[in-house]
Design an enzyme around this catalytic site. Structure first.
Site, PDB file in Angstrom:
ATOM      1  N   ASP A 115       0.852  -1.195   0.000  1.00 57.68           N
ATOM      2  CA  ASP A 115       0.000   0.000   0.000  1.00 57.68           C
ATOM      3  C   ASP A 115       0.887   1.244   0.000  1.00 57.68           C
ATOM      4  O   ASP A 115       1.873   1.329   0.724  1.00 57.68           O
ATOM      5  CB  ASP A 115      -0.926  -0.009   1.224  1.00 57.68           C
ATOM      6  CG  ASP A 115      -2.078   0.973   1.077  1.00 57.68           C
ATOM      7  OD1 ASP A 115      -3.237   0.513   0.976  1.00 57.68           O
ATOM      8  OD2 ASP A 115      -1.830   2.199   1.060  1.00 57.68           O
ATOM      9  N   ILE A 116       0.494   2.227  -0.803  1.00 51.66           N
ATOM     10  CA  ILE A 116       1.301   3.446  -0.950  1.00 51.66           C
ATOM     11  C   ILE A 116       1.234   4.331   0.297  1.00 51.66           C
ATOM     12  O   ILE A 116       2.113   5.174   0.512  1.00 51.66           O
ATOM     13  CB  ILE A 116       0.830   4.225  -2.206  1.00 51.66           C
ATOM     14  CG1 ILE A 116       1.917   5.133  -2.747  1.00 51.66           C
ATOM     15  CG2 ILE A 116      -0.458   4.997  -1.939  1.00 51.66           C
ATOM     16  CD1 ILE A 116       1.609   5.697  -4.129  1.00 51.66           C
ATOM     17  N   HIS A 141      -7.108  -5.828   2.274  1.00 54.72           N
ATOM     18  CA  HIS A 141      -5.995  -5.237   3.025  1.00 54.72           C
ATOM     19  C   HIS A 141      -5.446  -6.285   3.991  1.00 54.72           C
ATOM     20  O   HIS A 141      -6.220  -6.912   4.737  1.00 54.72           O
ATOM     21  CB  HIS A 141      -6.465  -4.063   3.890  1.00 54.72           C
ATOM     22  CG  HIS A 141      -6.929  -2.855   3.141  1.00 54.72           C
ATOM     23  ND1 HIS A 141      -6.143  -1.737   2.968  1.00 54.72           N
ATOM     24  CD2 HIS A 141      -8.115  -2.565   2.550  1.00 54.72           C
ATOM     25  CE1 HIS A 141      -6.825  -0.809   2.305  1.00 54.72           C
ATOM     26  NE2 HIS A 141      -8.031  -1.288   2.044  1.00 54.72           N
ATOM     27  N   HIS A 160     -10.360  -5.328  -3.245  1.00 52.14           N
ATOM     28  CA  HIS A 160      -9.020  -5.534  -2.681  1.00 52.14           C
ATOM     29  C   HIS A 160      -9.131  -5.951  -1.220  1.00 52.14           C
ATOM     30  O   HIS A 160     -10.005  -5.488  -0.490  1.00 52.14           O
ATOM     31  CB  HIS A 160      -8.140  -4.287  -2.812  1.00 52.14           C
ATOM     32  CG  HIS A 160      -8.778  -3.019  -2.360  1.00 52.14           C
ATOM     33  ND1 HIS A 160      -9.727  -2.352  -3.112  1.00 52.14           N
ATOM     34  CD2 HIS A 160      -8.620  -2.279  -1.236  1.00 52.14           C
ATOM     35  CE1 HIS A 160     -10.115  -1.263  -2.479  1.00 52.14           C
ATOM     36  NE2 HIS A 160      -9.468  -1.200  -1.318  1.00 52.14           N
ATOM     37  N   GLY A 198     -15.794   2.710   3.621  1.00 52.46           N
ATOM     38  CA  GLY A 198     -14.529   3.416   3.434  1.00 52.46           C
ATOM     39  C   GLY A 198     -13.773   3.022   2.184  1.00 52.46           C
ATOM     40  O   GLY A 198     -12.576   3.298   2.065  1.00 52.46           O
ATOM     41  N   GLN A 199     -14.461   2.387   1.229  1.00 51.81           N
ATOM     42  CA  GLN A 199     -13.781   1.986  -0.006  1.00 51.81           C
ATOM     43  C   GLN A 199     -13.506   3.217  -0.864  1.00 51.81           C
ATOM     44  O   GLN A 199     -14.423   3.992  -1.156  1.00 51.81           O
ATOM     45  CB  GLN A 199     -14.649   0.991  -0.783  1.00 51.81           C
ATOM     46  CG  GLN A 199     -13.962   0.464  -2.038  1.00 51.81           C
ATOM     47  CD  GLN A 199     -14.794  -0.603  -2.747  1.00 51.81           C
ATOM     48  OE1 GLN A 199     -15.904  -0.934  -2.322  1.00 51.81           O
ATOM     49  NE2 GLN A 199     -14.246  -1.139  -3.815  1.00 51.81           N
ATOM     50  N   ASN A 226     -12.744  -3.255   2.726  1.00 51.32           N
ATOM     51  CA  ASN A 226     -13.621  -2.089   2.778  1.00 51.32           C
ATOM     52  C   ASN A 226     -14.555  -2.142   1.567  1.00 51.32           C
ATOM     53  O   ASN A 226     -14.108  -2.377   0.444  1.00 51.32           O
ATOM     54  CB  ASN A 226     -12.796  -0.799   2.750  1.00 51.32           C
ATOM     55  CG  ASN A 226     -11.929  -0.632   3.980  1.00 51.32           C
ATOM     56  OD1 ASN A 226     -12.284  -1.106   5.060  1.00 51.32           O
ATOM     57  ND2 ASN A 226     -10.791   0.017   3.825  1.00 51.32           N
TER      58      ASN A 226
END
Ligand code: AMP
Ligand code: ZN
Length: 112
Positions: free
Chosen positions: A29-30, A100, A98, A91-92, A85
């Protein structure tokens, strides 16, 4: 399709690959929220868990298993969290399914 994670899967947007197979791709994750923060995405575009069908059940299971394998390989023996999410209230922010994987520190509950 103008999808960020489709572009990451195809390689036109760079990412740090951590795991991949014929069904899914995992990358860092960035904006990590924990010392380990990995995203596992299907190679095919599915916009969210809410859009997944019965046909996608093996794929979703595979993604969760891949997260567990990444956690094992990454030494998260004290535990970790797997989150999907979904939708606005969930909170997507990226509309490509995806998972997490978060770990490397104690995580509080409930989430915000
Ligand atoms: P979510 O909010 O559940 O939709 O998660 C989307 C995640 O994608 C967030 O944790 C972002 O930090 C992450 N993200 C956004 N752009 C990138 C990128 N280019 N490379 C890696 N992770 C990204
Ligand atoms: Zn996509």
């Amino acid at each position: 399709m103008n999808c960020l994670f489709c572009k990451i899967v195809e390689g036109s947007i760079p990412s740090k690959a951590l795991y991949q197979d014929e069904l899914c791709y995992a990358f860092a994750d960035i904006n990590p929220q924990a010392p380990t923060h990995v995203l596992v995405v299907p190679r095919q575009h599915i916009s969210s868990l809410a859009e997944a069908t019965d046909n996608d059940t093996p794929l979703v299971g595979h993604m969760v298993s891949a997260a567990a394998e990444i956690a094992r390989a990454g030494g998260l023996s004290k535990g970790y969290r797997v989150v999907i999410n979904t939708g606005d209230d969930g909170g997507q922010t990226v509309d490509h399914l995806h998972v997490h994987l978060l770990g490397g520190r104690p995580l509080t509950w409930p989430p915000g």
